[in-house]
Design an enzyme around this catalytic site. Structure first.
Site, PDB file in Angstrom:
ATOM      1  CG  ASP A 123      11.711 -30.804  28.666  1.00 17.35           C
ATOM      2  OD1 ASP A 123      11.331 -31.645  29.495  1.00 17.35           O
ATOM      3  OD2 ASP A 123      12.875 -30.366  28.640  1.00 17.35           O
ATOM      4  CG  ASP A 249       4.667 -35.120  30.853  1.00 12.18           C
ATOM      5  OD1 ASP A 249       5.505 -35.748  31.528  1.00 12.18           O
ATOM      6  OD2 ASP A 249       4.836 -33.941  30.508  1.00 12.18           O
ATOM      7  CG  HIS A 278       8.250 -35.312  28.910  1.00 12.55           C
ATOM      8  ND1 HIS A 278       7.699 -34.237  29.576  1.00 12.55           N
ATOM      9  CD2 HIS A 278       9.494 -34.921  28.523  1.00 12.55           C
ATOM     10  CE1 HIS A 278       8.581 -33.234  29.606  1.00 12.55           C
ATOM     11  NE2 HIS A 278       9.664 -33.628  28.978  1.00 12.55           N
TER      12      HIS A 278
END
Length: 300
Positions: A123, A249, A278
Protein backbone atom coordinates in the site's frame (compact mmCIF):
# COMPACT_ATOMS: atom_id res chain seq x y z
CA UNK A 1 1.34 23.47 12.97
CA UNK A 2 -0.81 21.83 15.63
CA UNK A 3 0.46 18.33 16.43
CA UNK A 4 -1.46 15.62 18.29
CA UNK A 5 0.16 12.75 20.16
CA UNK A 6 -1.80 9.66 21.17
CA UNK A 7 -1.45 8.76 24.85
CA UNK A 8 0.70 5.72 25.61
CA UNK A 9 -2.24 4.40 27.63
CA UNK A 10 -4.11 3.83 24.37
CA UNK A 11 -1.59 1.13 23.42
CA UNK A 12 -1.65 -0.84 26.68
CA UNK A 13 -2.18 -4.60 26.38
CA UNK A 14 -2.63 -4.79 22.63
CA UNK A 15 -2.82 -8.42 21.47
CA UNK A 16 0.49 -9.78 20.11
CA UNK A 17 2.24 -6.40 20.26
CA UNK A 18 4.77 -6.54 23.13
CA UNK A 19 7.50 -4.57 21.35
CA UNK A 20 9.57 -1.84 22.95
CA UNK A 21 8.94 1.63 21.56
CA UNK A 22 11.75 3.57 19.86
CA UNK A 23 11.54 7.21 18.79
CA UNK A 24 13.47 9.71 16.70
CA UNK A 25 12.65 13.27 15.70
CA UNK A 26 12.30 13.70 11.95
CA UNK A 27 12.50 16.92 10.01
CA UNK A 28 11.50 18.31 6.66
CA UNK A 29 11.23 21.82 5.30
CA UNK A 30 8.22 23.76 6.51
CA UNK A 31 7.37 21.61 9.53
CA UNK A 32 8.58 21.44 13.12
CA UNK A 33 10.48 18.34 14.30
CA UNK A 34 8.04 15.45 14.70
CA UNK A 35 8.41 12.34 16.82
CA UNK A 36 8.40 9.15 14.75
CA UNK A 37 7.91 5.78 16.42
CA UNK A 38 9.41 2.52 15.22
CA UNK A 39 9.81 -1.09 16.30
CA UNK A 40 13.40 -2.34 16.28
CA UNK A 41 13.80 -6.02 17.17
CA UNK A 42 16.55 -8.58 16.65
CA UNK A 43 20.35 -8.18 16.64
CA UNK A 44 21.42 -4.60 15.90
CA UNK A 45 24.42 -5.72 13.85
CA UNK A 46 22.34 -7.89 11.49
CA UNK A 47 21.22 -6.83 8.02
CA UNK A 48 17.89 -5.05 8.44
CA UNK A 49 14.47 -6.05 7.20
CA UNK A 50 12.35 -2.93 6.78
CA UNK A 51 8.57 -3.38 6.99
CA UNK A 52 6.59 -0.38 5.71
CA UNK A 53 2.86 -0.12 6.36
CA UNK A 54 0.30 1.90 4.45
CA UNK A 55 -3.20 3.33 4.78
CA UNK A 56 -4.81 3.36 7.36
CA UNK A 57 -2.70 0.87 9.33
CA UNK A 58 0.40 1.14 11.52
CA UNK A 59 3.21 -1.15 12.67
CA UNK A 60 0.65 -3.36 14.42
CA UNK A 61 0.07 -4.78 10.92
CA UNK A 62 3.44 -6.54 11.22
CA UNK A 63 3.02 -8.02 14.70
CA UNK A 64 3.11 -11.59 13.29
CA UNK A 65 6.15 -10.85 11.07
CA UNK A 66 8.46 -9.33 13.64
CA UNK A 67 9.07 -12.24 16.08
CA UNK A 68 9.86 -14.95 13.50
CA UNK A 69 12.03 -12.63 11.40
CA UNK A 70 13.95 -11.53 14.50
CA UNK A 71 14.24 -15.15 15.65
CA UNK A 72 15.91 -15.90 12.31
CA UNK A 73 18.67 -13.46 13.36
CA UNK A 74 17.54 -10.46 11.34
CA UNK A 75 17.20 -6.90 12.57
CA UNK A 76 13.54 -6.05 11.99
CA UNK A 77 12.34 -2.45 11.77
CA UNK A 78 8.75 -1.31 11.42
CA UNK A 79 8.20 2.47 11.59
CA UNK A 80 4.87 4.21 12.02
CA UNK A 81 4.37 6.82 9.32
CA UNK A 82 3.75 10.35 10.58
CA UNK A 83 0.03 10.60 11.27
CA UNK A 84 -0.26 6.92 12.22
CA UNK A 85 0.41 4.57 15.11
CA UNK A 86 2.50 5.98 17.93
CA UNK A 87 4.03 8.67 15.70
CA UNK A 88 3.02 12.32 15.94
CA UNK A 89 -0.11 13.38 14.06
CA UNK A 90 -0.33 16.86 12.52
CA UNK A 91 -3.92 17.97 13.06
CA UNK A 92 -4.62 19.64 9.72
CA UNK A 93 -5.07 17.70 6.50
CA UNK A 94 -3.13 20.45 4.75
CA UNK A 95 -0.07 19.47 6.80
CA UNK A 96 0.25 16.21 4.83
CA UNK A 97 1.77 15.77 1.40
CA UNK A 98 3.34 12.88 -0.49
CA UNK A 99 6.70 14.68 -0.52
CA UNK A 100 6.62 15.32 3.21
CA UNK A 101 5.95 11.64 3.88
CA UNK A 102 8.91 10.66 1.73
CA UNK A 103 11.09 13.26 3.47
CA UNK A 104 10.08 12.16 6.97
CA UNK A 105 10.87 8.50 6.34
CA UNK A 106 14.04 9.41 4.43
CA UNK A 107 15.23 11.37 7.46
CA UNK A 108 14.48 8.40 9.72
CA UNK A 109 16.31 6.02 7.37
CA UNK A 110 19.42 8.17 7.16
CA UNK A 111 19.47 8.94 10.89
CA UNK A 112 19.57 5.19 11.59
CA UNK A 113 22.09 4.84 8.71
CA UNK A 114 20.57 1.59 7.47
CA UNK A 115 22.33 -0.41 4.76
CA UNK A 116 21.90 -3.81 3.09
CA UNK A 117 18.15 -3.50 3.59
CA UNK A 118 15.52 -6.05 2.62
CA UNK A 119 12.36 -4.01 2.06
CA UNK A 120 8.85 -5.40 2.40
CA UNK A 121 6.29 -2.79 1.37
CA UNK A 122 2.53 -2.73 0.85
CA UNK A 123 0.00 0.00 0.00
CA UNK A 124 1.43 3.46 0.88
CA UNK A 125 4.44 1.57 2.21
CA UNK A 126 5.25 1.03 -1.46
CA UNK A 127 4.44 4.54 -2.63
CA UNK A 128 6.92 5.78 -0.03
CA UNK A 129 9.27 2.79 0.04
CA UNK A 130 9.88 2.70 -3.71
CA UNK A 131 10.73 6.38 -3.57
CA UNK A 132 13.32 5.55 -0.89
CA UNK A 133 14.81 2.87 -3.13
CA UNK A 134 15.04 5.35 -5.99
CA UNK A 135 16.69 7.95 -3.74
CA UNK A 136 19.05 5.57 -1.91
CA UNK A 137 19.54 2.52 -4.15
CA UNK A 138 22.87 1.61 -2.55
CA UNK A 139 21.18 1.12 0.83
CA UNK A 140 18.85 -1.64 -0.43
CA UNK A 141 19.82 -5.27 -1.06
CA UNK A 142 16.46 -6.62 -2.27
CA UNK A 143 12.76 -5.74 -2.45
CA UNK A 144 9.60 -7.71 -1.70
CA UNK A 145 6.63 -5.77 -3.03
CA UNK A 146 2.98 -6.50 -2.25
CA UNK A 147 -0.28 -4.78 -3.22
CA UNK A 148 1.20 -1.41 -4.14
CA UNK A 149 2.38 0.69 -7.07
CA UNK A 150 4.04 4.00 -7.95
CA UNK A 151 1.50 5.98 -10.03
CA UNK A 152 2.53 8.77 -12.40
CA UNK A 153 -0.71 10.63 -13.07
CA UNK A 154 -2.75 7.76 -14.51
CA UNK A 155 -5.91 6.10 -13.25
CA UNK A 156 -5.07 2.85 -11.47
CA UNK A 157 -8.50 1.24 -11.56
CA UNK A 158 -12.09 1.37 -10.37
CA UNK A 159 -11.19 -0.31 -7.08
CA UNK A 160 -9.04 2.62 -6.04
CA UNK A 161 -11.62 5.10 -7.34
CA UNK A 162 -14.26 3.52 -5.12
CA UNK A 163 -12.01 3.49 -2.09
CA UNK A 164 -11.01 7.12 -2.60
CA UNK A 165 -14.64 8.24 -2.91
CA UNK A 166 -15.65 6.30 0.19
CA UNK A 167 -12.76 7.70 2.23
CA UNK A 168 -13.95 11.24 1.68
CA UNK A 169 -17.70 10.66 1.91
CA UNK A 170 -18.01 8.51 5.02
CA UNK A 171 -18.91 10.71 8.01
CA UNK A 172 -16.89 8.58 10.45
CA UNK A 173 -13.59 7.02 9.38
CA UNK A 174 -13.70 3.69 11.21
CA UNK A 175 -10.08 2.57 10.94
CA UNK A 176 -10.41 -0.90 12.42
CA UNK A 177 -13.50 -1.69 10.38
CA UNK A 178 -11.79 -0.46 7.21
CA UNK A 179 -8.85 -2.80 7.82
CA UNK A 180 -11.24 -5.65 8.59
CA UNK A 181 -13.03 -4.99 5.30
CA UNK A 182 -9.73 -5.29 3.41
CA UNK A 183 -9.01 -8.81 4.70
CA UNK A 184 -10.25 -12.23 3.70
CA UNK A 185 -10.36 -13.38 7.29
CA UNK A 186 -12.40 -11.59 9.93
CA UNK A 187 -10.40 -9.71 12.51
CA UNK A 188 -11.26 -10.21 16.16
CA UNK A 189 -12.81 -7.37 18.13
CA UNK A 190 -9.50 -6.95 19.97
CA UNK A 191 -7.59 -6.65 16.68
CA UNK A 192 -10.07 -4.09 15.35
CA UNK A 193 -9.66 -2.12 18.59
CA UNK A 194 -5.86 -2.26 18.18
CA UNK A 195 -6.11 -0.65 14.74
CA UNK A 196 -8.36 2.01 16.26
CA UNK A 197 -6.02 2.63 19.21
CA UNK A 198 -3.87 5.39 17.62
CA UNK A 199 -6.99 7.39 16.72
CA UNK A 200 -9.05 8.18 19.85
CA UNK A 201 -11.30 10.55 17.87
CA UNK A 202 -11.68 12.05 14.39
CA UNK A 203 -9.16 14.83 15.13
CA UNK A 204 -6.36 12.26 15.04
CA UNK A 205 -7.33 10.95 11.58
CA UNK A 206 -6.26 13.87 9.38
CA UNK A 207 -3.42 11.88 7.80
CA UNK A 208 -5.58 8.81 7.25
CA UNK A 209 -8.31 10.93 5.67
CA UNK A 210 -5.87 12.79 3.42
CA UNK A 211 -3.79 9.86 2.17
CA UNK A 212 -6.20 8.72 -0.59
CA UNK A 213 -6.22 12.22 -2.09
CA UNK A 214 -2.41 12.29 -2.29
CA UNK A 215 -2.07 9.30 -4.64
CA UNK A 216 -1.03 10.86 -7.99
CA UNK A 217 -3.70 9.34 -10.21
CA UNK A 218 -4.28 12.35 -12.49
CA UNK A 219 -1.80 14.55 -14.37
CA UNK A 220 -2.78 17.47 -12.12
CA UNK A 221 -1.74 15.73 -8.91
CA UNK A 222 1.38 16.82 -7.08
CA UNK A 223 4.32 14.35 -7.07
CA UNK A 224 3.77 13.13 -10.63
CA UNK A 225 7.14 14.52 -11.73
CA UNK A 226 8.87 13.09 -8.66
CA UNK A 227 7.41 9.65 -9.34
CA UNK A 228 8.50 9.80 -12.98
CA UNK A 229 12.02 10.54 -11.76
CA UNK A 230 11.78 7.64 -9.29
CA UNK A 231 10.75 5.24 -12.05
CA UNK A 232 13.78 6.33 -14.07
CA UNK A 233 15.93 5.11 -11.18
CA UNK A 234 13.90 1.96 -10.52
CA UNK A 235 14.18 0.98 -14.18
CA UNK A 236 17.92 0.69 -13.52
CA UNK A 237 17.59 -1.25 -10.26
CA UNK A 238 19.08 -4.70 -10.86
CA UNK A 239 19.12 -6.13 -7.34
CA UNK A 240 16.54 -8.88 -6.65
CA UNK A 241 12.90 -7.79 -6.68
CA UNK A 242 10.01 -10.12 -5.85
CA UNK A 243 6.28 -9.39 -6.11
CA UNK A 244 3.72 -11.20 -4.01
CA UNK A 245 0.23 -9.77 -4.47
CA UNK A 246 -3.11 -10.83 -3.00
CA UNK A 247 -5.37 -12.50 -5.55
CA UNK A 248 -8.45 -10.94 -3.96
CA UNK A 249 -7.10 -7.39 -3.68
CA UNK A 250 -9.63 -5.36 -5.69
CA UNK A 251 -7.75 -2.07 -5.24
CA UNK A 252 -4.16 -2.74 -6.31
CA UNK A 253 -3.93 -6.46 -6.96
CA UNK A 254 -3.63 -6.16 -10.74
CA UNK A 255 -0.50 -3.97 -10.78
CA UNK A 256 2.18 -6.57 -10.04
CA UNK A 257 2.82 -7.24 -13.72
CA UNK A 258 3.83 -3.61 -14.31
CA UNK A 259 6.41 -3.83 -11.53
CA UNK A 260 7.73 -7.10 -12.97
CA UNK A 261 7.95 -5.54 -16.42
CA UNK A 262 9.66 -2.31 -15.44
CA UNK A 263 12.23 -3.17 -12.75
CA UNK A 264 15.18 -5.20 -14.10
CA UNK A 265 15.76 -6.99 -10.80
CA UNK A 266 12.32 -8.55 -11.06
CA UNK A 267 13.21 -10.59 -14.12
CA UNK A 268 13.41 -14.32 -13.50
CA UNK A 269 12.22 -14.13 -9.88
CA UNK A 270 9.58 -16.52 -8.45
CA UNK A 271 6.73 -14.00 -8.37
CA UNK A 272 3.48 -15.19 -6.87
CA UNK A 273 -0.08 -14.31 -6.08
CA UNK A 274 -1.44 -15.62 -2.82
CA UNK A 275 -4.84 -16.29 -1.28
CA UNK A 276 -5.17 -12.86 0.30
CA UNK A 277 -7.00 -9.58 -0.03
CA UNK A 278 -5.50 -6.08 0.30
CA UNK A 279 -4.08 -6.50 3.81
CA UNK A 280 -2.16 -9.64 2.96
CA UNK A 281 -0.18 -9.32 6.21
CA UNK A 282 -3.38 -10.21 8.08
CA UNK A 283 -4.49 -12.94 5.71
CA UNK A 284 -1.20 -14.82 5.18
CA UNK A 285 1.47 -13.71 7.68
CA UNK A 286 3.21 -17.07 7.96
CA UNK A 287 3.38 -17.53 4.19
CA UNK A 288 4.83 -14.04 3.73
CA UNK A 289 7.43 -14.50 6.47
CA UNK A 290 8.57 -17.73 4.81
CA UNK A 291 8.67 -15.98 1.45
CA UNK A 292 10.87 -13.18 2.84
CA UNK A 293 13.26 -15.59 4.56
CA UNK A 294 13.53 -17.84 1.50
CA UNK A 295 14.13 -14.87 -0.76
CA UNK A 296 16.99 -13.68 1.44
CA UNK A 297 18.43 -17.19 1.69
CA UNK A 298 18.38 -17.57 -2.09
CA UNK A 299 20.98 -14.80 -2.42
CA UNK A 300 23.25 -15.70 0.51
Amino acid sequence: MKVLRTSEAAFADLPDYPFAAHYVEVNTQGTPPLRLHYVDEGPRDAAPILLLHGEPTWSYLYRKFIPPLAAACHRVLAPDLIGFGKSDKPASRDDYSYERHVAWISDWLTQLDLHNITLFCQDWGGLIGLRLVAAFPDRFARLVISNTYLPVGENIGSGFDGWSAFSQATPEFKIGRIVDGGCNRRLTSAEIAAYDAPFPDERFKAGARQFPLLVPVTPDHLSVAENYAAWAQLERFEKPVLTCFGEQDKVLGHLDTEIQRRIPGAKGQPHCRIDASHFCQEDQPEQLVDLILNFIAAQT
